[in-house]
Design a protein around this motif. Structure first.
Motif, PDB file in Angstrom:
ATOM      1  N   GLY A 157       4.901  -2.746  -4.307  1.00  0.00           N
ATOM      2  CA  GLY A 157       4.536  -4.130  -4.043  1.00  0.00           C
ATOM      3  C   GLY A 157       4.995  -5.081  -5.125  1.00  0.00           C
ATOM      4  O   GLY A 157       6.121  -4.977  -5.625  1.00  0.00           O
ATOM      5  N   ASN A 158       4.106  -5.997  -5.492  1.00  0.00           N
ATOM      6  CA  ASN A 158       4.418  -7.047  -6.452  1.00  0.00           C
ATOM      7  C   ASN A 158       4.399  -6.472  -7.868  1.00  0.00           C
ATOM      8  O   ASN A 158       3.353  -6.097  -8.378  1.00  0.00           O
ATOM      9  N   GLN A 159       5.577  -6.404  -8.507  1.00  0.00           N
ATOM     10  CA  GLN A 159       5.681  -5.780  -9.820  1.00  0.00           C
ATOM     11  C   GLN A 159       4.848  -6.504 -10.870  1.00  0.00           C
ATOM     12  O   GLN A 159       4.218  -5.880 -11.730  1.00  0.00           O
ATOM     13  N   GLU A 160       4.829  -7.823 -10.817  1.00  0.00           N
ATOM     14  CA  GLU A 160       4.037  -8.600 -11.773  1.00  0.00           C
ATOM     15  C   GLU A 160       2.562  -8.241 -11.677  1.00  0.00           C
ATOM     16  O   GLU A 160       1.862  -8.119 -12.688  1.00  0.00           O
ATOM     17  N   ASP A 188      -0.204  -6.684  -3.193  1.00  0.00           N
ATOM     18  CA  ASP A 188       0.447  -7.991  -3.102  1.00  0.00           C
ATOM     19  C   ASP A 188      -0.595  -8.992  -2.612  1.00  0.00           C
ATOM     20  O   ASP A 188      -0.829  -9.128  -1.408  1.00  0.00           O
ATOM     21  N   THR A 189      -1.222  -9.684  -3.559  1.00  0.00           N
ATOM     22  CA  THR A 189      -2.294 -10.605  -3.197  1.00  0.00           C
ATOM     23  C   THR A 189      -1.769 -11.922  -2.651  1.00  0.00           C
ATOM     24  O   THR A 189      -2.548 -12.760  -2.195  1.00  0.00           O
ATOM     25  N   SER A 190      -0.443 -12.110  -2.698  1.00  0.00           N
ATOM     26  CA  SER A 190       0.123 -13.370  -2.213  1.00  0.00           C
ATOM     27  C   SER A 190       0.313 -13.372  -0.703  1.00  0.00           C
ATOM     28  O   SER A 190       0.571 -14.422  -0.114  1.00  0.00           O
ATOM     29  N   MET A 191       0.205 -12.191  -0.067  1.00  0.00           N
ATOM     30  CA  MET A 191       0.464 -12.099   1.366  1.00  0.00           C
ATOM     31  C   MET A 191      -0.623 -11.318   2.085  1.00  0.00           C
ATOM     32  O   MET A 191      -1.078 -10.290   1.593  1.00  0.00           O
ATOM     33  N   LYS A 192      -1.004 -11.821   3.257  1.00  0.00           N
ATOM     34  CA  LYS A 192      -1.839 -11.027   4.147  1.00  0.00           C
ATOM     35  C   LYS A 192      -1.021  -9.815   4.590  1.00  0.00           C
ATOM     36  O   LYS A 192       0.209  -9.865   4.629  1.00  0.00           O
ATOM     37  N   ILE A 193      -1.693  -8.731   4.955  1.00  0.00           N
ATOM     38  CA  ILE A 193      -0.985  -7.492   5.227  1.00  0.00           C
ATOM     39  C   ILE A 193       0.013  -7.632   6.381  1.00  0.00           C
ATOM     40  O   ILE A 193       1.106  -7.081   6.335  1.00  0.00           O
ATOM     41  N   HIS A 194      -0.325  -8.432   7.399  1.00  0.00           N
ATOM     42  CA  HIS A 194       0.612  -8.578   8.510  1.00  0.00           C
ATOM     43  C   HIS A 194       1.826  -9.419   8.092  1.00  0.00           C
ATOM     44  O   HIS A 194       2.931  -9.216   8.584  1.00  0.00           O
ATOM     45  N   MET A 195       1.604 -10.349   7.141  1.00  0.00           N
ATOM     46  CA  MET A 195       2.722 -11.128   6.613  1.00  0.00           C
ATOM     47  C   MET A 195       3.623 -10.242   5.755  1.00  0.00           C
ATOM     48  O   MET A 195       4.859 -10.367   5.785  1.00  0.00           O
ATOM     49  N   PHE A 196       3.006  -9.333   5.001  1.00  0.00           N
ATOM     50  CA  PHE A 196       3.781  -8.381   4.202  1.00  0.00           C
ATOM     51  C   PHE A 196       4.654  -7.528   5.116  1.00  0.00           C
ATOM     52  O   PHE A 196       5.838  -7.302   4.847  1.00  0.00           O
ATOM     53  N   ASN A 197       4.064  -7.073   6.232  1.00  0.00           N
ATOM     54  CA  ASN A 197       4.835  -6.261   7.172  1.00  0.00           C
ATOM     55  C   ASN A 197       5.993  -7.059   7.778  1.00  0.00           C
ATOM     56  O   ASN A 197       7.104  -6.543   7.907  1.00  0.00           O
ATOM     57  N   GLU A 198       5.737  -8.315   8.119  1.00  0.00           N
ATOM     58  CA  GLU A 198       6.805  -9.155   8.678  1.00  0.00           C
ATOM     59  C   GLU A 198       7.934  -9.345   7.666  1.00  0.00           C
ATOM     60  O   GLU A 198       9.119  -9.355   8.036  1.00  0.00           O
ATOM     61  N   ALA A 199       7.577  -9.492   6.388  1.00  0.00           N
ATOM     62  CA  ALA A 199       8.588  -9.632   5.344  1.00  0.00           C
ATOM     63  C   ALA A 199       9.450  -8.382   5.249  1.00  0.00           C
ATOM     64  O   ALA A 199      10.666  -8.463   5.044  1.00  0.00           O
ATOM     65  N   LYS A 258      -3.704   5.638   2.260  1.00  0.00           N
ATOM     66  CA  LYS A 258      -2.933   4.400   2.084  1.00  0.00           C
ATOM     67  C   LYS A 258      -3.903   3.244   1.821  1.00  0.00           C
ATOM     68  O   LYS A 258      -4.848   3.053   2.576  1.00  0.00           O
ATOM     69  N   TYR A 259      -3.641   2.500   0.756  1.00  0.00           N
ATOM     70  CA  TYR A 259      -4.468   1.337   0.408  1.00  0.00           C
ATOM     71  C   TYR A 259      -3.586   0.107   0.273  1.00  0.00           C
ATOM     72  O   TYR A 259      -2.468   0.180  -0.239  1.00  0.00           O
ATOM     73  N   TYR A 260      -4.129  -1.019   0.724  1.00  0.00           N
ATOM     74  CA  TYR A 260      -3.469  -2.322   0.519  1.00  0.00           C
ATOM     75  C   TYR A 260      -4.424  -3.186  -0.294  1.00  0.00           C
ATOM     76  O   TYR A 260      -5.561  -3.439   0.121  1.00  0.00           O
ATOM     77  N   ILE A 261      -3.952  -3.618  -1.481  1.00  0.00           N
ATOM     78  CA  ILE A 261      -4.758  -4.482  -2.345  1.00  0.00           C
ATOM     79  C   ILE A 261      -4.317  -5.919  -2.092  1.00  0.00           C
ATOM     80  O   ILE A 261      -3.226  -6.333  -2.489  1.00  0.00           O
ATOM     81  N   ASN A 274      -6.255  -8.321  10.004  1.00  0.00           N
ATOM     82  CA  ASN A 274      -5.249  -7.972  11.013  1.00  0.00           C
ATOM     83  C   ASN A 274      -4.457  -6.733  10.592  1.00  0.00           C
ATOM     84  O   ASN A 274      -3.242  -6.678  10.716  1.00  0.00           O
ATOM     85  N   ASN A 275      -5.199  -5.738  10.104  1.00  0.00           N
ATOM     86  CA  ASN A 275      -4.584  -4.500   9.626  1.00  0.00           C
ATOM     87  C   ASN A 275      -4.377  -3.544  10.791  1.00  0.00           C
ATOM     88  O   ASN A 275      -5.327  -3.020  11.349  1.00  0.00           O
ATOM     89  N   GLU A 276      -3.112  -3.312  11.133  1.00  0.00           N
ATOM     90  CA  GLU A 276      -2.783  -2.411  12.239  1.00  0.00           C
ATOM     91  C   GLU A 276      -1.977  -1.209  11.757  1.00  0.00           C
ATOM     92  O   GLU A 276      -1.411  -0.479  12.570  1.00  0.00           O
ATOM     93  N   TYR A 277      -1.945  -0.962  10.451  1.00  0.00           N
ATOM     94  CA  TYR A 277      -0.956  -0.041   9.906  1.00  0.00           C
ATOM     95  C   TYR A 277      -1.577   1.188   9.244  1.00  0.00           C
ATOM     96  O   TYR A 277      -0.896   1.921   8.546  1.00  0.00           O
ATOM     97  N   GLY A 278      -2.866   1.425   9.476  1.00  0.00           N
ATOM     98  CA  GLY A 278      -3.512   2.615   8.950  1.00  0.00           C
ATOM     99  C   GLY A 278      -3.868   2.538   7.479  1.00  0.00           C
ATOM    100  O   GLY A 278      -4.106   3.574   6.850  1.00  0.00           O
ATOM    101  N   PHE A 279      -3.917   1.336   6.910  1.00  0.00           N
ATOM    102  CA  PHE A 279      -4.257   1.154   5.506  1.00  0.00           C
ATOM    103  C   PHE A 279      -5.736   0.828   5.340  1.00  0.00           C
ATOM    104  O   PHE A 279      -6.287   0.026   6.098  1.00  0.00           O
ATOM    105  N   GLU A 280      -6.358   1.462   4.344  1.00  0.00           N
ATOM    106  CA  GLU A 280      -7.648   0.975   3.878  1.00  0.00           C
ATOM    107  C   GLU A 280      -7.353  -0.217   2.970  1.00  0.00           C
ATOM    108  O   GLU A 280      -6.366  -0.204   2.230  1.00  0.00           O
ATOM    109  N   THR A 281      -8.181  -1.237   3.022  1.00  0.00           N
ATOM    110  CA  THR A 281      -7.863  -2.456   2.285  1.00  0.00           C
ATOM    111  C   THR A 281      -8.968  -2.818   1.298  1.00  0.00           C
ATOM    112  O   THR A 281     -10.146  -2.564   1.542  1.00  0.00           O
TER     113      THR A 281
END
Length: 247
Positions: free
Chosen positions: A119-122, A169-180, A200-203, A208-215
């Motif tokens: 994700g976001n390296q910073e 990646d706190t700058s994007m909602k998970i569905h936006m991350f997927n679209e990117a 799988k975790y999304y921080i 709108n999590n459809e990708y099997g990630f715990e968030t």
């Protein structure tokens, strides 16, 4: 953690398919044993020649293998004695962290043999306490920032059922991350990961999590607070890892 951090970078860049990367990986997985580690044991365990190991430590200007392991142990000893403090309760602002989900993530990290971050390296760079806690408890982790997409996917596909992929990646909602990811060929596609058996975790914002990630959602009320929220998340997660590691 100057030497340990350099070994981490070497492992992440070269992987275990290159001799230097394999040696870095071996040393990282044997931090607790550095006080008694010998050149003969390293040769026996890795099958790497004495000449190749000599080239490895000479590149970093260590006079001998013993000098290298002595310095690694000195750094690990500092980690071993590091106290990870509980998150303060008297913060001058509202604490919105989802502690129960962070504890769940910590347990999965403790039980994993391998942990990948993406994700976001910073933002990943803020997790210094988490990385120290993982090293203290001899956990192997890697940031997936490789130029070669196939290598990144090989790393992901090597994960076993109890292993872990953490995307932050706190700058994007998970569905936006997927679209990117769909618009950028070099990014890992969340939709391709859905059926993999590892954890799988999304921080970030997991609505709108459809990708099997715990968030784990960081409720960022103001952009200027983002790094503070991530730092608090890092403190809480490192503390939970350290507590779990003592069970």
């Amino acid at each position: 953690m100057y030497i340990i951090d350099k070994l981490q970078k070497l492992y992440e860049i070269e992987g275990i398919s290159q001799i230097d990367g394999e040696l870095a990986y071996y040393l990282l997985t044997h931090l607790k044993e550095m006080k008694s580690m010998t050149l003969q044991k390293c040769i026996q365990d890795t099958g790497i020649s004495k000449a190749s190991i000599h080239r490895f430590y000479s590149k970093a200007k260590f006079p001998s293998f013993k000098d290298l392991t002595k310095e690694i142990y000195r750094e690990y000893h500092l980690l071993e004695n590091k106290n990870f403090e509980m998150l303060p309760t008297n913060l001058p602002f509202e604490n919105t962290l989802d502690v129960s989900h962070i504890q769940s993530l910590a347990k999965h990290m403790i039980n994993a043999s391998k942990i990948l971050f993406y994700g976001n390296q910073e933002e990943m760079n803020i997790l210094s306490n988490t990385f120290d806690a993982l090293r203290k408890h001899n956990k192997i982790f890697k940031s997936l920032m490789n130029w070669n997409y196939s290598i990144m996917m090989d790393e992901i596909e090597s994960l076993k059922e109890n292993d872990l992929l953490v995307i932050i990646d706190t700058s994007m909602k998970i569905h936006m991350f997927n679209e990117a990811t769909l618009n950028q060929a070099d990014m890992i596609k969340l939709s391709h990961l859905k059926d993999f058996p590892f954890h799988k975790y999304y921080i970030g914002d997991g609505m709108n999590n459809e990708y099997g990630f715990e968030t784990i959602q960081l409720l960022l009320t103001h952009k200027q607070m983002k790094n503070i929220d991530l730092a608090l998340f890092d403190i809480q997660l490192s503390y939970d890892i350290d507590q779990g590691g003592m069970l």
